[in-house]
Design a protein around this motif. Structure first.
Motif, PDB file in Angstrom:
ATOM      1  N   TRP A  14       0.887  -1.097  -0.046  1.00 55.00           N
ATOM      2  CA  TRP A  14      -0.077  -0.032   0.105  1.00 55.00           C
ATOM      3  C   TRP A  14       0.699   1.308   0.057  1.00 55.00           C
ATOM      4  O   TRP A  14       0.710   2.291  -0.504  1.00 55.00           O
ATOM      5  CB  TRP A  14      -1.017   0.000   1.287  1.00 55.00           C
ATOM      6  CG  TRP A  14      -1.672   1.155   1.099  1.00 55.00           C
ATOM      7  CD1 TRP A  14      -1.978   2.233   2.014  1.00 55.00           C
ATOM      8  CD2 TRP A  14      -3.049   1.323   0.285  1.00 55.00           C
ATOM      9  NE1 TRP A  14      -3.181   3.207   1.905  1.00 55.00           N
ATOM     10  CE2 TRP A  14      -3.551   2.465   0.759  1.00 55.00           C
ATOM     11  CE3 TRP A  14      -3.445   0.958  -0.994  1.00 55.00           C
ATOM     12  CZ2 TRP A  14      -4.428   3.303  -0.142  1.00 55.00           C
ATOM     13  CZ3 TRP A  14      -4.228   1.473  -1.616  1.00 55.00           C
ATOM     14  CH2 TRP A  14      -4.900   2.534  -1.130  1.00 55.00           C
ATOM     15  N   HIS A  17       2.160   1.717  -3.459  1.00 56.70           N
ATOM     16  CA  HIS A  17       1.125   2.179  -4.258  1.00 56.70           C
ATOM     17  C   HIS A  17       0.989   3.680  -4.193  1.00 56.70           C
ATOM     18  O   HIS A  17       0.885   4.207  -4.925  1.00 56.70           O
ATOM     19  CB  HIS A  17      -0.299   1.449  -4.081  1.00 56.70           C
ATOM     20  CG  HIS A  17      -1.269   1.976  -4.650  1.00 56.70           C
ATOM     21  ND1 HIS A  17      -1.523   1.818  -6.145  1.00 56.70           N
ATOM     22  CD2 HIS A  17      -2.518   2.524  -4.287  1.00 56.70           C
ATOM     23  CE1 HIS A  17      -2.779   2.441  -6.641  1.00 56.70           C
ATOM     24  NE2 HIS A  17      -3.214   2.883  -5.394  1.00 56.70           N
ATOM     25  N   SER A  20       3.969   5.578  -5.839  1.00 59.80           N
ATOM     26  CA  SER A  20       4.489   5.077  -6.996  1.00 59.80           C
ATOM     27  C   SER A  20       4.798   5.924  -7.936  1.00 59.80           C
ATOM     28  O   SER A  20       5.808   6.127  -8.764  1.00 59.80           O
ATOM     29  CB  SER A  20       3.494   3.943  -7.453  1.00 59.80           C
ATOM     30  OG  SER A  20       2.157   4.397  -7.600  1.00 59.80           O
TER      31      SER A  20
END
Length: 159
Positions: A14, A17, A20
């Motif tokens: 997470w 993400h 990113s």
């Protein structure tokens, strides 16, 4: 279908993400993030890398047949690695071939682990590993040979 991972790995994913596209835009920023994460949550980073390395040999995009493919791949990949190891133990051309195949397989495995860990990207490496199968057959043949019979110690008596 999502793949099960430990909660600590899920949290790390997470965080990756969330960062990113904003911050993880170069190899150095990704390496820095992983090093910071390794100091903060070493188990999560090691587990994530181990999961990605394993899934490189059986994972799929959809995740649906992963379990069946895993059961299918375990004996095949094991035999292929034994073939590579036997080639490396040999001499001459067999050893040279084993080194080249091992280096190529490690290269594909590393790239697949870093990118998308699915078996599709390991297919060229699996095909190369088949080249070492004759070494596997040789090792089975050597282990199944009967011990040589010793000469009889009885003498023939001439009359």
């Amino acid at each position: 279908r999502p793949v099960w991972v430990p909660e600590s790995v899920r949290q790390l994913q997470w965080e990756i993400h969330k960062q990113s596209y904003r911050e993880l835009d170069s190899i150095s920023s990704i390496a820095g993030f992983l090093l910071r994460s390794l100091r903060e949550e070493p188990a999560a980073v090691v587990q994530l890398i181990a999961i990605k390395m394993a899934r490189a040999w059986y994972g799929t995009d959809s995740g649906v047949p992963d379990r069946w493919l895993l059961l299918f791949q375990i004996p095949i990949v094991s035999l292929l690695w034994i073939g590579v190891a036997r080639s490396l133990q040999g001499g001459g051309t067999a050893r040279d071939t084993g080194v080249r195949v091992a280096m190529s397989v490690l290269y594909f495995w590393a790239l697949t682990t870093v990118a998308l860990s699915i078996v599709r990207y390991m297919v060229p490496a699996l095909a190369l590993m088949v080249v070492t199968m004759p070494a596997l057959g040789r090792s089975f043949a050597e282990s199944s040979r009967l011990p040589s019979t010793s000469r009889s110690t009885t003498r023939r008596v001439d009359s």
